[in-house]
Design an enzyme around this catalytic site. Structure first.
Site, PDB file in Angstrom:
ATOM      1  N   ALA A 170       4.124 -16.501 -32.405  1.00  0.00           N
ATOM      2  CA  ALA A 170       5.102 -17.552 -32.718  1.00  0.00           C
ATOM      3  C   ALA A 170       5.442 -18.306 -31.448  1.00  0.00           C
ATOM      4  CB  ALA A 170       6.358 -16.950 -33.340  1.00  0.00           C
TER       5      ALA A 170
ATOM      6  N   ILE B  31       8.071 -15.044 -21.026  1.00  0.00           N
ATOM      7  CA  ILE B  31       9.486 -15.327 -20.800  1.00  0.00           C
ATOM      8  C   ILE B  31       9.782 -15.443 -19.304  1.00  0.00           C
ATOM      9  CG2 ILE B  31      11.839 -14.668 -21.359  1.00  0.00           C
ATOM     10  CD1 ILE B  31       9.927 -15.309 -23.768  1.00  0.00           C
ATOM     11  N   THR B  32      10.243 -16.602 -18.876  1.00  0.00           N
ATOM     12  CA  THR B  32      10.521 -16.897 -17.474  1.00  0.00           C
ATOM     13  C   THR B  32      11.843 -16.278 -17.030  1.00  0.00           C
ATOM     14  OG1 THR B  32       9.336 -18.990 -17.725  1.00  0.00           O
ATOM     15  CG2 THR B  32      10.734 -18.758 -15.778  1.00  0.00           C
TER      16      THR B  32
ATOM     17  N   THR C 264       4.545 -28.496 -26.711  1.00  0.00           N
ATOM     18  CA  THR C 264       3.232 -29.005 -26.317  1.00  0.00           C
ATOM     19  C   THR C 264       3.139 -30.522 -26.462  1.00  0.00           C
ATOM     20  OG1 THR C 264       2.353 -28.785 -28.554  1.00  0.00           O
ATOM     21  CG2 THR C 264       2.166 -26.847 -27.116  1.00  0.00           C
TER      22      THR C 264
ATOM     23  N   SER D 297       4.988 -22.687 -30.858  1.00  0.00           N
ATOM     24  CA  SER D 297       5.497 -23.938 -31.428  1.00  0.00           C
ATOM     25  C   SER D 297       6.106 -23.691 -32.810  1.00  0.00           C
ATOM     26  CB  SER D 297       4.369 -24.968 -31.525  1.00  0.00           C
ATOM     27  OG  SER D 297       3.884 -25.302 -30.242  1.00  0.00           O
TER      28      SER D 297
ATOM     29  N   GLU E 211       7.868 -25.800 -23.163  1.00  0.00           N
ATOM     30  CA  GLU E 211       8.976 -26.624 -23.681  1.00  0.00           C
ATOM     31  C   GLU E 211       8.511 -27.631 -24.725  1.00  0.00           C
ATOM     32  OE1 GLU E 211      12.158 -26.167 -22.753  1.00  0.00           O
ATOM     33  OE2 GLU E 211      12.167 -25.349 -20.734  1.00  0.00           O
TER      34      GLU E 211
END
Length: 397
Positions: free
Chosen positions: A136, A163-164, A381, A138, A379
């Site tokens: 999961a 995950i940043t 595509t 977009s 963030e």
């Protein structure tokens, strides 16, 4: 201030950030990149400069800047200038504010804000946001991570990907989107739940071996019967998906700022290199095959900045009721689409201008070449941006 110019204060702030990046980032970035090292000790220094608190109210340790002064525009300038020196450091700020601070600031209770925001705004801690999953991205509505409420506790089961800022030594909390039920029409009820670092059952997986952003912290996350209090729900139950879509709008402009920094740096590198690199006894800048490409970079850099600043200005104006949400969203998607694709193009051109040297780690264009591609993906595509822009034009879906 019009949407096409920055104030003297904005430009002074830009210079402060540029000086910081030149002194605290540029001398170390090559080694950090080689070692794949996340410089946790740099984050408090960025906090001392006020970068993480630009959009945070004074009561929570932030700048308390009124919207008339353009706090979001200040943030985008900071991201651009850090990204001009290194994209990984730029994304650390972008994600730290856009995905870490903003959801808590926008949707958190007073208690949640008081608990987390002061340290986040000061750069003493970082926060992440877990949306993407192995199946999961977009399609955020395809979230499979589940949270069940029982006896005043959420029990979370599932996994997140890419995950940043989720596994740094100073990460304090990750907000995760979870399925908390099913609506009457059969669609999933998505909610956002805050999971503090160190919570039993919450595992940060080993860092990814990435194409680029080697300095940035990126991990997969696993929730194995992870339990947190009911009050860790962020915002309204069932509104997590809508909340994050709104968060993404801001993030798209911030990514545009990061991309603008990339394009500006490629322009600067090519101008300097082409003046000193000799071919057939003359600087390669004298050949139109090179100079025309650098001229194209100048056009890209100017356009990237204008689109980014306009969208940032519209975000600040939206808070004043002078710009609608729809107008801002449309501008954000346009800025994100153009700048991210321009960043990829600019690094390709720069690598070509540098020739064989562009393929060598000794020169920064190689690092920027690796880092640029993700800008077209994260963030939202490029395909998603085109869909949103078409929708904003009233085209049938």
């Amino acid at each position: 201030m019009s949407m096409f110019e920055l104030s003297a204060d904005h430009e002074e702030f830009r210079q402060h950030v540029r000086d910081f990046a030149a002194g605290e980032v540029a001398p170390h970035v090559a080694q950090w990149t080689k070692d794949h090292h996340f410089p946790a000790d740099l984050i408090p220094k960025m906090g001392e400069l006020g970068l993480f608190g630009l959009v945070v109210p004074e009561e929570y340790g932030g700048a308390g800047m009124p919207h008339e002064d353009g706090p979001f525009t200040y943030l985008c300038l900071a991201i651009e200038e850090l990204g001009r020196v290194d994209q990984s450091i730029g994304i650390t700020l972008e994600a730290g504010v856009g995905l870490g601070i903003n959801p808590i600031l926008t949707y958190g209770t007073d208690a949640q804000k008081e608990r987390f925001l002061p340290d986040l705004a000061a750069g003493r801690t970082l926060a992440g946001f877990g949306l993407t999953e192995p199946e999961a991205g977009s399609d955020a509505g395809g979230t499979r991570t589940k949270a069940t409420l029982e006896n005043g506790e959420w029990t979370i089961k599932g996994a997140k990907a890419f995950i940043t800022n989720s596994g740094t030594p100073i990460t304090s909390v990750v907000t995760a989107t979870c399925r908390t039920g099913t609506r009457d029409n059969g669609s999933p009820e998505i909610s956002a739940i805050m999971v503090p670092s160190g919570t039993p059952g919450f595992t940060v997986e080993p860092p990814y071996d990435k194409l680029g952003w080697w300095i940035s912290d990126t991990h997969g996350l696993t929730f194995d019967n992870c339990k947190v209090p009911e009050e860790n729900l962020l915002g309204q139950r069932g509104k997590g998906y809508a909340q994050f879509l709104a968060t993404l709008d801001d993030g798209r402009v911030a990514i545009a700022a990061l991309a603008a920094g990339c394009v500006v740096r490629m322009l600067e590198e090519c101008v300097e290199y082409s003046k000193t690199r000799l071919s057939f006894g003359k600087p390669i800048a004298t050949y139109q095959g090179v100079s025309f490409q650098i001229a194209d970079l100048a056009v890209m850099a100017e356009t990237c900045r204008l689109l980014t600043y306009k969208a940032a200005w519209m975000k600040d104006q939206m808070h004043l009721g002078k710009v609608s949400m729809e107008q801002f969203k449309h501008a954000a998607s346009i800025a994100k689409l153009y700048t991210s694709e321009a960043a990829v193009t600019s690094t390709r051109i720069a690598t070509q201008v540098f020739g064989g040297n562009g393929f060598m780690e000794e020169y920064p264009v190689a690092r920027f070449f690796r880092d640029a591609k993700i800008l077209e993906i994260g963030e939202g595509t490029s395909e998603v941006q085109r869909m949103l822009i078409a929708r904003g034009l009233g085209l049938p879906s």
